[in-house]
Design a protein around this motif. Structure first.
Motif, short mmCIF file in Angstrom:
data_model
loop_
_atom_site.label_atom_id
_atom_site.label_comp_id
_atom_site.label_asym_id
_atom_site.label_seq_id
_atom_site.Cartn_x
_atom_site.Cartn_y
_atom_site.Cartn_z
N LEU A 178 0.78 -1.15 0.21
CA LEU A 178 0.07 0.08 -0.13
C LEU A 178 0.89 1.13 0.02
CD1 LEU A 178 -2.63 -0.94 2.75
CD2 LEU A 178 -2.67 -1.43 0.30
N VAL A 304 3.25 -0.97 4.14
CA VAL A 304 2.68 0.40 3.99
C VAL A 304 3.90 1.24 3.75
CG1 VAL A 304 0.98 1.90 5.06
CG2 VAL A 304 0.80 -0.52 5.38
N VAL A 329 -1.21 1.93 11.57
CA VAL A 329 -0.98 0.75 11.09
C VAL A 329 -0.54 -0.24 12.30
CG1 VAL A 329 0.73 -0.66 9.82
CG2 VAL A 329 0.33 1.75 9.06
N VAL A 339 7.58 -1.14 6.87
CA VAL A 339 6.73 0.13 6.81
C VAL A 339 7.77 1.40 6.74
CG1 VAL A 339 5.30 1.86 8.33
CG2 VAL A 339 5.26 -0.60 8.52
#
Length: 367
Positions: A178, A304, A329, A339
Motif C-alpha cells: 500500500l 505500507v 498501522v 513500513v
C-alpha cells in the motif's frame, strides 16, 4: 472500422488515446479478451474481430450502455472515471454470467441493473483509488480500500490524492504493498475503537492462529544462545512452518514476564525429539519449565509506505481518547512486513503497533 490517432483524440482526448493504446497492446493479468471479442465505445457500437471502437469517455457513459446489447467478452476502453484523462480510466471486459456485487471500481453493473452481467476491470495487479471515483478526501475511501486489498489479483495499491478513512480495517492477506505516495490520510469521524486496543488501527494486518498446539515440560536444561529445542515428537512440525513459542511465566513475575516469547520458523527437523528454529534463545531454561508451541499462519510481506497521517482529532478539533483516536498501522503474527515514510500527527496509540512479528524494518517514520 479503423481507429486512427486523430479519431481517438477527437472523441476522447489525449487521455483516451493513451488508455486505448495501452489496452490494445498489452495483455492484462486478471483476464484476457478472447480473439473474437468486441471492443465497444460510448456510442454503443461494436467492432467484431477485436478491432478498436471509439473509447468510452467516462464510467457513467459505460454503464449507460444497455446490457442486452452486449456480447460476452466485449471489451471497452474508458478514458476517465468522471472526465476523460482524470486518472480513473480503465479497460473492462463484459462478463455475461457474473453476478458479483458491484464495487464501483473493479466490478461495475450497468444502469439497467441486470441480475447477471458485469463489467470486470482488466488490470496487471496495480490499482489506485481514482479507479473507484475517489479524487479527494471529501468522501470515505473505505469500500474501495477493501475491494482492492481483498482482491487476490491485486499486489499493489496506490494513492494519488488525499483520502478519508472512517473504518478500522483488519486484513489477513499477504504480499501486498500500500503506497500512499506521500498524500494525506484523514480519519475524522472514524468508527469507535474497543477498550484498550492498540491494534484497532486503520490498517491492521493479522495472521491466524491455528488449532495445532504442543505443550510439554522440558526434560533437561535448554542452554542460552541455542537454536535447537526439544519437543515431544518432531513429527508434529514441518520445515517452513511458523510457531509462536513461549515459556511459562517467571516465578513471581507477571503474565508476560517470560524468558521465551517469540514467533519462529522451523528450519530443520534434527531428530525425533528435536527441531531447529530461526532464533537463538536469549536465556537458559531450566529442566521442568513448561514450553508451549502454537502453530500460526502469518501475514507475509504486507507493506505500507509514504503517507502523512492525521489523527481523528486533527480533523474534528476534539481531544481524542482510546475510543475516538486513530493511528495508521498495526501488525500481529506478521513476517517481512516493512513500513516506511509515515509522518503522523495526533495519534492516540503509537504510529505502528507490532506483536508477534519478525524480520521487519521501520524506516523514516515519525510522530
Amino acid at each position: 472500422m479503423t481507429t486512427t490517432r486523430r479519431h481517438l483524440l477527437r472523441s476522447g482526448g489525449i487521455g483516451a488515446a493513451a488508455v486505448a493504446a495501452g489496452a490494445l497492446t498489452t495483455a492484462p493479468a486478471q483476464a484476457a479478451a478472447p480473439a473474437d471479442s468486441n471492443v465497444t465505445g460510448g456510442n454503443g457500437s461494436h467492432d467484431k474481430g477485436g478491432t478498436a471502437g471509439r473509447p468510452t469517455a467516462t464510467v457513467a457513459d459505460l454503464l449507460a450502455i444497455p446490457s442486452r446489447s452486449l456480447r460476452d467478452g466485449t471489451v471497452a476502453v474508458v478514458a476517465g472515471y468522471r472526465t476523460p484523462g482524470d486518472g480513473g480510466g480503465m479497460t473492462v471486459r463484459w462478463d455475461v454470467g457474473s453476478a458479483l456485487a458491484p464495487n464501483g471500481g473493479t466490478v461495475l453493473r450497468p444502469k439497467d441493473r441486470p441480475g447477471k452481467g458485469r463489467w470486470r476491470r482488466l488490470h496487471d495487479g496495480v490499482l489506485d483509488f481514482r479507479g473507484f471515483g475517489l479524487f479527494d478526501a471529501s468522501v470515505p475511501a473505505d469500500d474501495a480500500l477493501d475491494a482492492m486489498v481483498e482482491d487476490p489479483a491485486v499486489h499493489r495499491v496506490e494513492a494519488h490524492t488525499d483520502l478519508l478513512f472512517r473504518r478500522r480495517h483488519t486484513y489477513r492477506r499477504s504480499r501486498i504493498v500500500l503506497d500512499f505516495g506521500g498524500r494525506t490520510v484523514h480519519t475524522g469521524g472514524i468508527e469507535r475503537n474497543t477498550h484498550d486496543n492498540p491494534f484497532g488501527a486503520v490498517l491492521f494486518f493479522q495472521g491466524a492462529v491455528t488449532g495445532d498446539t504442543v505443550s510439554h515440560v522440558l526434560p533437561a536444561e535448554v542452554i542460552e544462545r541455542t537454536d535447537a529445542f526439544p519437543v515431544p515428537d518432531s513429527a508434529a512440525f514441518e520445515v517452513g512452518q511458523w510457531w509462536a513459542v513461549q515459556s511459562d511465566e517467571v516465578a513471581g513475575g507477571g503474565r508476560d514476564e517470560r524468558e521465551l516469547q517469540k514467533m519462529v520458523e522451523v528450519t530443520e527437523i534434527i531428530d525425533g525429539t528435536h527441531i531447529r528454529v530461526g532464533y537463538l534463545n536469549g536465556w537458559p531454561l531450566a529442566s521442568g519449565r513448561t514450553v508451549t508451541w502454537r502453530r500460526v499462519e502469518p501475514v507475509i510481506g504486507a507493506r505500507v509506505d509514504n503517507l502523512v497521517f492525521l489523527g481523528a482529532g486533527q480533523d474534528t478539533g476534539a481531544v481524542d481518547d482510546e475510543y475516538t483516536g486513530s493511528h495508521p498501522v498495526a501488525y500481529e503474527y506478521a513476517v517481512d512486513c516493512d513500513v516506511s515514510g509515515i509522518q503522523a500527527t495526533g495519534t492516540f496509540w503509537p504510529v505502528i503497533m507490532r506483536r508477534w512479528c519478525t524480520r521487519y524494518r521501520t524506516v523514516r517514520c515519525g510522530l
